[in-house]
Design an enzyme around this catalytic site. Structure first.
Site, short mmCIF file in Angstrom:
data_model
loop_
_atom_site.label_atom_id
_atom_site.label_comp_id
_atom_site.label_asym_id
_atom_site.label_seq_id
_atom_site.Cartn_x
_atom_site.Cartn_y
_atom_site.Cartn_z
N ASP A 4 0.85 -1.19 0.00
CA ASP A 4 0.00 0.00 0.00
C ASP A 4 0.89 1.24 0.00
O ASP A 4 1.77 1.38 0.84
CB ASP A 4 -0.91 0.00 1.24
CG ASP A 4 -1.85 1.19 1.26
OD1 ASP A 4 -2.86 1.15 0.56
OD2 ASP A 4 -1.54 2.17 1.98
N ASP A 104 -4.02 2.46 -5.01
CA ASP A 104 -2.66 2.48 -4.47
C ASP A 104 -2.31 1.20 -3.70
O ASP A 104 -1.40 1.21 -2.90
CB ASP A 104 -2.45 3.70 -3.57
CG ASP A 104 -3.11 3.55 -2.21
OD1 ASP A 104 -4.12 2.83 -2.10
OD2 ASP A 104 -2.59 4.15 -1.25
N GLU A 105 -3.07 0.11 -3.91
CA GLU A 105 -2.68 -1.10 -3.18
C GLU A 105 -2.95 -2.36 -3.97
O GLU A 105 -3.82 -2.40 -4.84
CB GLU A 105 -3.32 -1.14 -1.80
CG GLU A 105 -4.82 -1.23 -1.79
CD GLU A 105 -5.36 -1.12 -0.36
OE1 GLU A 105 -5.52 0.02 0.10
OE2 GLU A 105 -5.60 -2.15 0.27
N1 DCP Z 1 -8.87 8.58 -0.62
C1 DCP Z 1 -9.86 9.53 -0.66
N2 DCP Z 1 -10.75 9.63 0.39
C2 DCP Z 1 -10.68 8.80 1.45
C3 DCP Z 1 -9.68 7.83 1.50
C4 DCP Z 1 -8.78 7.75 0.44
O1 DCP Z 1 -9.94 10.28 -1.63
N3 DCP Z 1 -11.56 8.93 2.45
C5 DCP Z 1 -7.89 8.52 -1.73
C6 DCP Z 1 -6.72 9.40 -1.43
C7 DCP Z 1 -5.64 8.47 -0.97
C8 DCP Z 1 -5.95 7.21 -1.76
O2 DCP Z 1 -7.38 7.20 -1.90
O3 DCP Z 1 -4.34 8.95 -1.24
C9 DCP Z 1 -5.48 5.95 -1.08
O4 DCP Z 1 -6.16 5.78 0.15
P1 DCP Z 1 -5.48 5.20 1.44
O5 DCP Z 1 -6.57 4.83 2.37
O6 DCP Z 1 -4.49 4.15 1.08
O7 DCP Z 1 -4.76 6.46 2.12
P2 DCP Z 1 -3.39 7.17 1.78
O8 DCP Z 1 -2.61 6.43 0.76
O9 DCP Z 1 -3.67 8.60 1.45
O10 DCP Z 1 -2.67 7.17 3.17
P3 DCP Z 1 -1.91 5.99 3.94
O11 DCP Z 1 -0.49 6.43 4.04
O12 DCP Z 1 -2.59 5.92 5.26
O13 DCP Z 1 -2.09 4.74 3.12
CA CA Z 2 -4.90 2.09 0.02
CA CA Z 3 -2.23 4.18 0.94
#
Ligand code: DCP
Ligand code: CA
Ligand code: CA
Length: 363
Positions: A4, A104-105
């Site tokens: 991820d 992203d995963e």
């Molecule tokens: N996303 C979004 N709204 C949310 C959750 C996520 O738009 N409520 C989008 C933005 C994130 C992407 O999806 O960058 C991936 O979600 P993740 O849950 O993997 O979160 P992040 O990658 O941003 O953070 P982390 O470092 O916790 O994985």
């Molecule tokens: Ca993710």
């Molecule tokens: Ca992520």
């Protein structure tokens, strides 16, 4: 294992413009109502240290970052998709079986190439992390475990830029002290319900009577929670073959140019296509009709929607419109008709909470 990417949208923005890297970066979905209305999509970890979170209203994030020089940017989905494509191309090379589950995963089954050895899996995970850093300048977090559930929970354990390996015999020790919402499928409502039953940790849940869980959450979820709490999960990593389009075609009993008659015949085709995309969790953005006329010439007509959808209603409405347009333009009759959907994309789990959040707050 589960790979991820860390703070993905914001990390993409840092990749494009490294000068913002040492500042709080907040990626926003502006709703367009007023200049500041909308929610935070994601934020880098500097911004998170000020309390900024995904799903938070933008004005609230601005308040938290009042006295610092912070960068607020609008989401640029096309760019993130492009980076995601590059990431997945790198990562999939390390898998026996590869399943992307969000922008992203991805899950990787690496059982064969590691001979089922966790030490080898750890080394493989380190190589993936190094490759992503060297080739794309991106950091990720990886969880390794005996199944998808454990891998996913492990990946969340040491974020950002973390690697967590949980071997079979360590699962119970790892799981039992975790807060119950760390389990995949335990959202805010379920957590509250569990708290009211005195279930605070995954260990509490594991000790809870399966019968009681089924009574409270229904049979399917009850069994799931019971198994999940013990780290039991038998879902295989599913390799997905990328389908580009789906179509169905039918021969009419008699030649016709009547839209109502055409709809009667194609309704079933739409229902079949709809069932197929729901099953494969894909949305379509382009919808088209295929018409084979009584002179045997083949014609098609399509339109591309603003946003991907999996709505049966939208499918039917557009098919009707397209037939109407088509037969307004030709004097011939159809012998066979069909429906085709293309521009297919996998629904992104990660977007669901955000979308529902926005809907709730703008209704
Ligand atoms: N996303 C979004 N709204 C949310 C959750 C996520 O738009 N409520 C989008 C933005 C994130 C992407 O999806 O960058 C991936 O979600 P993740 O849950 O993997 O979160 P992040 O990658 O941003 O953070 P982390 O470092 O916790 O994985
Ligand atoms: Ca993710
Ligand atoms: Ca992520």
């Amino acid at each position: 294992m589960l790979v991820d990417l860390d703070y993905f949208f914001a990390q993409c923005e840092e990749k494009r413009n490294s000068s913002i890297k040492d500042k709080p970066v907040v990626v926003c979905v502006y709703s367009g109502r007023t200049e500041e209305s909308g929610v935070v999509s994601t934020a880098n970890y500097i911004a998170r240290s000020y309390g900024v979170k995904s799903g938070m209203p933008i004005y609230q994030a601005k308040k938290k970052l009042e006295n610092v020089e912070a960068i607020f940017l609008p989401v640029d989905h096309d760019y993130y998709e492009e980076v995601s494509g590059e990431v997945m191309r790198v990562v999939r090379q390390f898998a026996d079986l590869f399943e992307q589950v969000g922008i992203d995963e991805a899950f990787l089954d690496v059982t064969v190439r590691t001979n089922g050895r966790f030490q080898a899996a750890r080394e493989l995970a380190e190589r993936i992390r190094n490759e992503l850093r060297a080739q794309l300048g991106l950091t990720c977090s990886i969880g390794v475990g005996p199944n998808k559930l454990v891998a996913k929970v492990a990946a969340d354990q040491n974020k950002p830029d973390g690697l967590t390996v949980i071997e079979d015999e360590k699962v119970e020790h790892f799981f039992s002290p975790l807060n119950v919402e760390r389990l995949v499928g335990v959202g805010t409502k379920t957590r509250e319900k569990m708290h009211s039953m005195g279930i605070m940790t995954v260990g509490d849940l594991a000790r809870c009577d399966a019968q009681k869980l089924m009574e409270t959450f229904g049979k399917t979820l009850g069994i799931y929670f019971h198994n999940a709490a013990q780290g039991v999960d038998n879902e295989p990593v599913k390799e997905r073959t990328e389908i580009e389009s789906l179509s169905r075609i039918v021969t009419l009993k008699q030649d016709s140019r009547d839209t109502d008659f055409m709809m009667e015949k194609t309704e079933q085709l739409c229902t079949e296509l709809h069932a197929a995309i729901v099953d494969q969790k894909v949305s379509f953005k382009t919808i088209g009709i295929i018409v084979i006329l009584n002179d045997m010439s083949i014609h098609s007509k399509s339109r591309t929607l603003e946003n991907p959808t999996n709505s049966l209603q939208t499918m039917k409405e557009n098919v009707r419109d397209l037939f109407k347009q088509f037969f307004d333009e030709t004097g011939l009759e159809a012998r066979r008709v069909g429906v085709k959907i293309s521009n297919l994309s996998h629904e992104r789990e990660s977007q669901k909470p955000l979308t529902s959040f926005i809907q709730r707050n703008t209704d």
